[in-house]
Design an enzyme around this catalytic site. Structure first.
Site, short mmCIF file in Angstrom:
data_model
loop_
_atom_site.label_atom_id
_atom_site.label_comp_id
_atom_site.label_asym_id
_atom_site.label_seq_id
_atom_site.Cartn_x
_atom_site.Cartn_y
_atom_site.Cartn_z
N TYR A 127 24.33 37.46 -14.73
CA TYR A 127 25.38 36.55 -15.21
C TYR A 127 26.43 37.18 -16.10
CZ TYR A 127 22.78 32.30 -13.83
OH TYR A 127 22.14 31.29 -13.16
N LYS A 174 10.41 39.94 -10.95
CA LYS A 174 10.20 40.09 -9.50
C LYS A 174 10.14 41.58 -9.21
CE LYS A 174 9.99 38.21 -5.34
NZ LYS A 174 8.88 37.36 -4.87
N ASP A 207 8.54 33.61 -8.48
CA ASP A 207 8.26 32.55 -7.49
C ASP A 207 6.89 31.91 -7.77
OD1 ASP A 207 7.26 35.04 -6.85
OD2 ASP A 207 7.74 34.94 -4.71
N ASP A 231 17.19 30.71 -16.64
CA ASP A 231 18.04 29.54 -16.43
C ASP A 231 17.32 28.55 -15.51
OD1 ASP A 231 20.23 27.89 -16.48
OD2 ASP A 231 21.42 29.08 -15.07
N ASP A 235 15.20 24.78 -16.54
CA ASP A 235 15.49 23.44 -15.99
C ASP A 235 14.25 22.86 -15.32
OD1 ASP A 235 18.07 23.69 -16.93
OD2 ASP A 235 18.97 22.84 -15.14
MG MG Z 1 21.34 25.86 -16.63
#
Ligand code: MG
Ligand code: NAI
Length: 335
Positions: A127, A174, A207, A231, A235
């Site tokens: 990001y 990962k 995962d 991120d 959530d």
């Molecule tokens: Mg978010």
């Protein structure tokens, strides 16, 4: 986070922002005023309304206020959120994003006994602005993992565990596919772990973690992970404990820290006194712990728990009909 009271009086930057940001902030400040702590609030403007008024949704004066304060409380911005909150995090180099996943009673939680913290790296990974480019065939995004930034966030997670009586830290990555970048993350994780021999460690693929969060969320205490994975998992965590109205967060940097609810300005209910102030209040409690006011943080948290347990003074999102300020009053009564 610090463990003991650090000052007699704290300077707190207060940025209510737009929509329900203002309402939940007012309710939260009214409870903070009842605590046995001295605060100087320095109000700053940011968000859509500020942009319309001043031509800039995040004026330099607001950044200066945040920079000088001991900590910052942020309500919510509207459409300008990316230009406001993302920019503040970058300007202040807020490298750690903390998202607690904790069940509170009488909320829409899927489990009644979940309590863990997600510590997400907030400055690199996939990001970073500008690290995407168009090519002839499509586009490429770079994923950047540096030893320095990952060591800092991993150490933060272990230190958090130590100071908050957590016995285990889980690294999420990962590394089987991203052998170099997440290989490094995993390597640094176990290097840092050696400094904290009293804390258990484990590492899972992202995962698998997404599944374990549903099948055995009670097994987690502290999760540390890179930007994108954090991120997404945070959530998912929010979904586990249900409802934007009760989910707080913190952004911690070397020169400042900002505490904010996860929700936005909620234009659909703004101005009606219907917003649930608890997410903002739990964010303020994270701030109290950050500045070392642990006892007052406990007292505030216990009062919220009583109101939720009692179930009589709940806002609409939790199935009640109380107003934002009625919830604040009920909480003050239990302090
Ligand atoms: Mg978010
Ligand atoms: P939102 O979080 O504002 O609202 C989503 C839904 O949840 C709405 O139905 C709202 O009424 C409800 N809700 C949210 N917080 C609540 C609370 N405390 N009590 C009761 N109900 C609550 O997200 P949405 O609708 O996607 O975005 C609205 C605006 O907020 C947009 O302009 C967006 O850019 C901004 N936003 C700002 C954020 C920030 O400042 N950090 C984060 C997310 C969105």
């Amino acid at each position: 986070m610090s463990t003991s009271k650090t000052k007699d009086k704290y300077q707190i930057a207060v940025i209510p922002g737009d929509g329900i940001g203002k309402e939940v902030m007012e309710a939260t400040i009214s409870v903070l005023d009842e605590l046995d702590i001295g605060f100087d609030y320095i109000y700053g403007e940011a968000g859509d309304e500020c942009g319309e008024k001043n031509g800039n949704p995040l004026p330099k004066e607001t950044l200066d206020i945040i920079r000088k304060a001991d900590a910052c409380l942020f309500g919510a911005a509207g459409e300008t959120a990316a230009d406001v909150i993302v920019k503040i995090r970058q300007e202040m180099k807020m490298y750690a994003n903390l998202r607690p996943v904790k069940t509170y009673p009488n909320t829409n939680a899927l489990f009644d006994d979940v309590d863990f913290m997600i510590v997400r790296e907030n400055t690199e990974g996939l990001y970073i602005a500008g690290e995407e480019e168009l090519t002839e065939d499509g586009a490429i995004a770079k994923r950047i993992i540096t030893r320095k930034a990952e060591e800092r966030i991993i150490d933060y997670a272990f230190n958090y565990a130590k100071e908050n009586n957590k016995s285990k830290v889980t690294a999420v990555h990962k590394a089987n596919v991203l052998k170099k970048s997440d290989g490094l993350f995993k390597e640094v994780f176990y290097e840092v772990a050696e400094r904290y021999p009293e804390i258990e460690t484990e590492d899972f693929y992202v995962d698998a973690t997404a599944m374990y969060l549903i099948t055995q969320p009670q097994s987690f205490e502290v999760i540390v992970t890179t930007n994108l994975f954090g991120d997404i998992l945070s959530d998912e965590g929010a979904g586990l404990v249900g409802g934007l109205g009760v989910i707080p967060s913190a952004n911690i940097g070397e020169n400042g820290a900002l505490f904010e609810p996860v929700h936005g300005s909620a234009p659909d209910i703004a101005g009606e006194g219907k917003a649930n102030p608890i997410a903002m209040m739990l964010s303020a409690i994270m701030m109290l712990r950050y500045i070392g006011e642990n006892e007052e943080a406990e007292r505030f948290d216990a009062a919220i728990l009583k109101v939720l347990n009692e179930g009589k003074t709940l806002t609409r999102d939790l199935g009640g009909s109380a107003s934002t300020m009625e919830v604040a009053e009920a909480i003050k009564n239990y302090l």
